[in-house]
Design an enzyme around this catalytic site. Structure first.
Site, mmCIF file in Angstrom:
data_model
loop_
_atom_site.group_PDB
_atom_site.id
_atom_site.type_symbol
_atom_site.label_atom_id
_atom_site.label_comp_id
_atom_site.label_asym_id
_atom_site.label_seq_id
_atom_site.Cartn_x
_atom_site.Cartn_y
_atom_site.Cartn_z
ATOM 1 C CD GLU A 148 -6.806 18.275 -1.392
ATOM 2 O OE1 GLU A 148 -5.593 18.032 -1.485
ATOM 3 O OE2 GLU A 148 -7.673 17.427 -1.683
ATOM 4 C CG ASP A 293 -9.305 8.978 2.823
ATOM 5 O OD1 ASP A 293 -9.686 9.981 3.431
ATOM 6 O OD2 ASP A 293 -8.897 9.028 1.643
ATOM 7 C CD GLU A 397 -12.212 9.052 -7.471
ATOM 8 O OE1 GLU A 397 -12.089 9.922 -6.603
ATOM 9 O OE2 GLU A 397 -11.223 8.492 -8.001
ATOM 10 C CD GLU A 416 -5.148 7.235 -2.893
ATOM 11 O OE1 GLU A 416 -5.072 8.374 -2.388
ATOM 12 O OE2 GLU A 416 -5.272 7.047 -4.125
ATOM 13 C CB THR A 502 -2.267 11.509 4.059
ATOM 14 O OG1 THR A 502 -3.309 10.779 3.403
ATOM 15 C CG2 THR A 502 -2.496 13.010 3.900
#
Length: 580
Positions: A148, A293, A397, A416, A502
């Protein structure tokens, strides 16, 4: 049927592998004729409406950003319902949902820097950069997740630095008076504080968390997710190449290779959780969502940026395994028997179905497919996620495609689906995706806007909210919505090729990042990987991915994508859900 093994290389349709009926049945919808979709979606999107949606997206960002600055800065996040700031949960170190992300370093401001530039707000961008330089420090007793901190903070600092130092200044005058590479030095400082995660690990796979002052905590977990450990190469690689210091790229590449070498010999798949000391797969689920992902995303994007052939070879092999074992449904999107395609979660060793849910993070995958030119499959998969959005006005989610209902009901303003919508529009120029973006914008305005910003949906059915606005809402969700409607943005018109990380941070793709500043350690014709093996380095004319499918500025193939919407999309969406 859904539990069967790999798809056959003949790529023949597999009737009924996802359930007893079409996705319209799965989603609980009633079928409607395709003419209704064509009437609503296939017409031109008027320029006035497009400008209105662009301004609405900009206003959404401004409302969230201004309220963060007024009520939350210098804390990390805004609590938009109570108009207060939020920082790390010092009272509960085990609250990883908060503490993994919030490091007491003005996260939302840092994460939003390049969005300000892309929207052309030079005065606020310059003000924000100066605030970051003058007030943000990483010398904090904060234990954060390496992943993160890398994608949200390190990536944003590098992106903003590149914008400031770009001689072309495509977004307007974003230069900073007397700028002396401060953001680059801050990025270096943060990365050095993250490096202890790569030490004392027998596999080379990093620890998931570090304390920015003291390093890896004594009680640190030896288990990490594949995406968290294997999605650091873009940011670390950029930093290394800008500084001329190979350390950061080397440790990130070593982690990627270590994970890659642990894939199943039978299926080629990776699991989602691994022990960094033993290399044992603790989580054997293989899918496209949480835990995996961005690992796939960064194999491709590392190649686009750096031109290392090995990255592309790994991506192509991974993509083939995904097609062989994760994809279910008929072969073609709009023809053949059986259900439309879907990517499921399977056991990495056997390819057998592990559960019947998909998560919202998987909605990034159509956008990745656009980058490699697999546009037809991207169109089809995007339709599935959009059908779910149409039903709830958000993406839960987790959605259980067998039970026809959400498994996990919250929606934290994730980007996304918007990202994939934007990239599909850039590839096809089909006005359908402008309508999709308008639907998403209107849903966000209707269900998530609160007194001081935009709030997480706690429950996508009853639309109750939680008092949190994650930083990616400003760095990604608003940015992609704005770019979708801003046809004349320099991203699309400047002639510079751009790629998004990302976390949605923009990076120009240029030859400088394909050069190794430490090239004296390498031969003229090639290089060496971390194991000392010779590696072929691609020349510019070999970068076919960059020059074609990854370039959002390219002119779309009008012969292929100006077909009537019905022929490329509407039969698919008609089968999925009768809710539009």
């Amino acid at each position: 049927g859904a539990a069967r093994g790999p798809r056959q290389s003949s790529r023949r349709p597999e009737p009924g592998v996802c359930g007893p009926a079409h996705w319209g049945y799965v989603l609980g919808g009633r079928g409607r004729g395709p003419d209704e979709y064509e009437k609503r979606y296939s017409g031109a999107f008027p320029p006035q409406l497009r400008a209105q949606m662009r301004d609405l997206a900009r206003g959404m960002f401004v409302f969230g950003y201004d309220n963060y600055m007024a009520h939350a800065f210098p804390q990390d996040e805004l609590n938009p319902i109570h108009c207060r700031g939020r920082g790390p949960d010092r009272g509960d170190p085990s609250n990883l949902n908060i503490n993994d992300v919030l490091g007491n370093y003005s996260l939302t401001l840092v994460d939003a820097l390049d969005t300000l530039a892309i929207m052309g707000n030079s005065s606020e961008f310059q003000k924000a950069v100066k605030l970051v330089i003058n007030t943000v420090s990483f010398d904090k007793d904060s234990t954060v997740q390496v992943f993160e901190a890398t994608i949200r903070v390190l990536g944003s600092l590098l992106s903003a630095h590149r914008i400031i130092t770009d001689s072309k200044q495509p977004f307007g005058d974003m230069t900073i008076k007397d700028y002396d590479n401060e953001l680059l030095y801050m990025a270096h400082d943060l990365a050095v504080r993250l490096l202890p995660a790569f030490e004392n690990t027998k596999t080379g796979i990093p620890y998931p968390r570090v304390n920015l002052k003291t390093g890896v905590p004594p009680d640190s977990n030896n288990e990490t997710c594949t995406a968290g450990a294997g999605s650091l190469l873009v940011e670390f690689g950029i930093l290394s190449r800008l500084l001329g210091d190979s350390t950061f790229e080397w440790v990130a590449r070593r982690a990627v290779k270590a994970l890659w070498n642990l894939r199943s010999n039978d299926t080629g798949l990776l699991g989602n959780v691994v022990n960094i000391q033993t290399g044992h797969w603790v989580g054997k689920q293989s899918g496209l969502g949480a835990g995996l992902d961005s690992f796939f995303e960064y194999l491709l994007k590392s190649y686009i940026l750096f031109g290392e052939k090995e990255d592309l070879e790994m991506f192509n092999a991974a993509y083939q395994s995904i097609q062989n074992y994760l994809r279910r449904g008929r072969e073609a999107c709009n023809e053949g028997e059986g259900d439309p395609p879907l990517y499921v979660n399977v056991n990495m060793f056997s390819g057998q179905l592990m559960n019947t849910w998909i998560d919202s993070l998987q909605a990034f995958f159509p956008g990745l497919q656009v980058l490699i030119g697999d546009v037809e499959d991207a169109i089809c998969l995007h339709a599935f996620y959009y059908a779910i959005w149409k039903r709830y006005g958000a993406l839960p989610e987790r959605y259980n495609w067998q039970l026809q209902a959400p498994d996990v009901l919250f929606y934290p303003l994730r980007p996304e689906l918007v990202e994939s919508t934007y990239l599909l529009y850039q590839a096809t120029k089909n006005p359908f995706y402008l309508h999709v973006g308008m639907d998403i914008l209107q849903s966000l305005e209707k269900y998530t806007k609160v007194k001081c910003g935009y709030a997480t949906l706690h429950h996508v059915i009853d639309k109750s909210t939680e008092d949190r606005m994650e930083s990616f809402f400003l760095s990604e969700t608003c940015k992609y919505l704005y770019l979708l409607f801003d046809e004349d943005n320099p991203v699309h018109k400047s002639g510079t090729r751009y790629m998004f990380t990302t976390e949605g941070h923009i990076i120009s793709v240029d030859e400088h990042l394909r050069e190794l500043p430490w090239k004296e350690f390498f031969s003229e014709e090639g290089g060496q990987d971390q194991e000392g093996k010779s590696v072929h380095r691609l020349k510019p004319h070999e970068l076919k991915v960059i020059n074609s499918s990854s370039n959002c500025n390219r002119v779309p193939d009008e012969r292929r994508y100006s077909l009537p919407l019905k022929s490329i999309y509407m039969r698919q969406i008609d089968q999925m859900v009768g809710l539009i």
